[in-house]
Design a protein around this motif. Sequence first.
Motif, PDB file in Angstrom:
ATOM      1  N   VAL A 270       0.839  -1.200   0.000  1.00 33.78           N
ATOM      2  CA  VAL A 270       0.000   0.000   0.000  1.00 33.78           C
ATOM      3  C   VAL A 270       0.873   1.248   0.000  1.00 33.78           C
ATOM      4  O   VAL A 270       1.750   1.405   0.860  1.00 33.78           O
ATOM      5  N   GLY A 271       0.653   2.143  -0.969  1.00 34.67           N
ATOM      6  CA  GLY A 271       1.291   3.446  -0.983  1.00 34.67           C
ATOM      7  C   GLY A 271       2.735   3.404  -1.451  1.00 34.67           C
ATOM      8  O   GLY A 271       3.278   2.361  -1.839  1.00 34.67           O
ATOM      9  N   HIS A 276       3.846  -0.538   3.896  1.00 33.13           N
ATOM     10  CA  HIS A 276       2.812  -1.363   4.527  1.00 33.13           C
ATOM     11  C   HIS A 276       2.375  -2.449   3.561  1.00 33.13           C
ATOM     12  O   HIS A 276       2.072  -2.178   2.397  1.00 33.13           O
ATOM     13  N   VAL A 277       2.356  -3.680   4.040  1.00 35.86           N
ATOM     14  CA  VAL A 277       1.874  -4.821   3.265  1.00 35.86           C
ATOM     15  C   VAL A 277       0.790  -5.510   4.082  1.00 35.86           C
ATOM     16  O   VAL A 277       0.997  -5.806   5.276  1.00 35.86           O
ATOM     17  N   GLY A 300       2.382   8.394   9.739  1.00 35.19           N
ATOM     18  CA  GLY A 300       2.120   7.153   9.027  1.00 35.19           C
ATOM     19  C   GLY A 300       2.622   5.944   9.791  1.00 35.19           C
ATOM     20  O   GLY A 300       3.698   5.965  10.394  1.00 35.19           O
ATOM     21  N   GLY A 301       1.805   4.874   9.783  1.00 35.47           N
ATOM     22  CA  GLY A 301       2.177   3.660  10.506  1.00 35.47           C
ATOM     23  C   GLY A 301       1.702   3.639  11.945  1.00 35.47           C
ATOM     24  O   GLY A 301       1.765   2.597  12.599  1.00 35.47           O
ATOM     25  N   ARG A 302       1.229   4.778  12.457  1.00 39.69           N
ATOM     26  CA  ARG A 302       0.750   4.840  13.845  1.00 39.69           C
ATOM     27  C   ARG A 302      -0.651   5.441  13.955  1.00 39.69           C
ATOM     28  O   ARG A 302      -1.385   5.115  14.886  1.00 39.69           O
ATOM     29  N   ARG A 311     -12.209   3.154  15.544  1.00 44.90           N
ATOM     30  CA  ARG A 311     -10.918   3.618  15.042  1.00 44.90           C
ATOM     31  C   ARG A 311     -10.300   2.556  14.136  1.00 44.90           C
ATOM     32  O   ARG A 311     -10.269   1.369  14.494  1.00 44.90           O
ATOM     33  N   ARG A 312      -9.811   3.029  13.002  1.00 41.22           N
ATOM     34  CA  ARG A 312      -9.113   2.151  12.081  1.00 41.22           C
ATOM     35  C   ARG A 312      -7.781   2.787  11.701  1.00 41.22           C
ATOM     36  O   ARG A 312      -7.674   4.008  11.582  1.00 41.22           O
ATOM     37  N   PRO A 313      -6.735   1.978  11.507  1.00 41.61           N
ATOM     38  CA  PRO A 313      -5.402   2.539  11.265  1.00 41.61           C
ATOM     39  C   PRO A 313      -5.209   3.000   9.824  1.00 41.61           C
ATOM     40  O   PRO A 313      -5.825   2.463   8.887  1.00 41.61           O
ATOM     41  N   LEU A 314      -4.331   3.985   9.651  1.00 39.95           N
ATOM     42  CA  LEU A 314      -3.863   4.326   8.320  1.00 39.95           C
ATOM     43  C   LEU A 314      -2.937   3.217   7.827  1.00 39.95           C
ATOM     44  O   LEU A 314      -2.206   2.606   8.613  1.00 39.95           O
ATOM     45  N   ALA A 315      -2.963   2.984   6.530  1.00 38.26           N
ATOM     46  CA  ALA A 315      -2.110   1.961   5.920  1.00 38.26           C
ATOM     47  C   ALA A 315      -1.186   2.635   4.923  1.00 38.26           C
ATOM     48  O   ALA A 315      -1.654   3.322   4.017  1.00 38.26           O
ATOM     49  N   GLY A 316       0.110   2.460   5.091  1.00 33.29           N
ATOM     50  CA  GLY A 316       1.068   3.052   4.173  1.00 33.29           C
ATOM     51  C   GLY A 316       1.352   4.512   4.474  1.00 33.29           C
ATOM     52  O   GLY A 316       0.848   5.091   5.435  1.00 33.29           O
ATOM     53  N   ARG A 317       2.158   5.114   3.615  1.00 35.97           N
ATOM     54  CA  ARG A 317       2.560   6.498   3.818  1.00 35.97           C
ATOM     55  C   ARG A 317       1.413   7.465   3.519  1.00 35.97           C
ATOM     56  O   ARG A 317       0.618   7.231   2.614  1.00 35.97           O
ATOM     57  N   VAL A 318       1.369   8.546   4.286  1.00 37.64           N
ATOM     58  CA  VAL A 318       0.461   9.644   3.969  1.00 37.64           C
ATOM     59  C   VAL A 318       1.014  10.378   2.756  1.00 37.64           C
ATOM     60  O   VAL A 318       2.187  10.778   2.741  1.00 37.64           O
ATOM     61  N   ALA A 319       0.203  10.552   1.729  1.00 35.63           N
ATOM     62  CA  ALA A 319       0.613  11.270   0.528  1.00 35.63           C
ATOM     63  C   ALA A 319       0.192  12.732   0.631  1.00 35.63           C
ATOM     64  O   ALA A 319      -0.437  13.159   1.610  1.00 35.63           O
TER      65      ALA A 319
END
Length: 384
Positions: A270-271, A276-277, A300-302, A311-319
């Motif tokens: 992802v991203g 993130h995989v 990102g990642g936290r 609440r759900r986590p972000l996946a991969g880098r924030v663009a």
Amino acid sequence: MTSELAEAVVDLAAVTGNVELIGGATSAAVMAVVKADGFGHGAVPAAMAALAGGATWLGVTSAAEALALREAGITAPVLSWLHGPYTDYAALAAAGIDVSVNTADQLHTLVQALGRAPSTTENDKKVPFLAHVHLKIDTGMSRGGAGTDGWPELVSWARKYEREGALAVRGVWSHLATADTSPIGVAAQAAAFAEAVAWARDAGLRPDLLHLANSAAVFTAPRTHYDLVRAGIAVYGVEPVPGRTFGLRPALTLRSHVTLVKRVPAGTGVGYGHDHVTARPTTLALIPLGFADGVPRAAGGRAEVLLGGVRRPLAGRVAMDQCVVDAGDLDVHPGDPVTVLGPGTHGEPTAADWAAWAGTNPHEILTGIGPRVPRRYARSKERA
């Protein structure tokens, strides 16, 4: 939601209530700091809400910020405190803006600027613009303000110019460096401030306002309150002392919605960089907010957001313009609401949460919400 992609909803009742709470914690007058576009909330609406809560002064960084308040019709006293050699002091004086001064050279520049400025006319009599200044002493921040070696010269010149009618010294002030972490540091700065005030009074100055306390000191250091406290982050509902709560209510909620949903198998990168995989089959939800809008890349990642009531986590880098949420097995659809940050009353992350994830402070999170995110102003009853 009124915006196509996202909006920041500002609860003006929270701002008013926070200022009322601050005022109840001190016998001093309250300055609401509305610099940086009201910490990202909108300077003019925040200023008006703060004044409704009992603030009697407003604080800003620059001449442009100060003059914008006047152009909006706000007549309350305003202090502007960060100026360079090309500041239009005449415009500030004409608008009745108080100016902070750090050095004798800066004071000379101000007086020279007013000397070249046109006069106002009252009853056919020419009246020169009179600057109201606050002399700043550096008591340990090692930032703005005169050092102990420059303070006597600044005070001496201020008194000379005051006697000549070129200006009036309305205040003496300083800024605390450790009010949120170290009572010992506060005590040392308070002692240095008292010495500077005594020096100014011995020189003949009689300022109406002594001010030292910031948001944290409002609640933790009453001896620093003097005549005026300057509240910044507390006005917007962020608790200023780590680990302690004083009843402040966050005023801003950053909201968006899902624009795209896809189901992916385990092992999907992802991203950018595939940092993130996915560990198992999952649903990914695309959110049209990125670091250009105030979602910090460093989180990102936290980081997490509120989606589908959880609440759900972000996946991969924030663009720059978007980020991806790992929605797991939630039943998610385009258009579903997402709360990125808010007061926390419904389980959403707060600005303090985002600050912890990004390794920064809530101030940077709030002021980082970019201009392409429209602000909508409401009051608590409208946000149920």
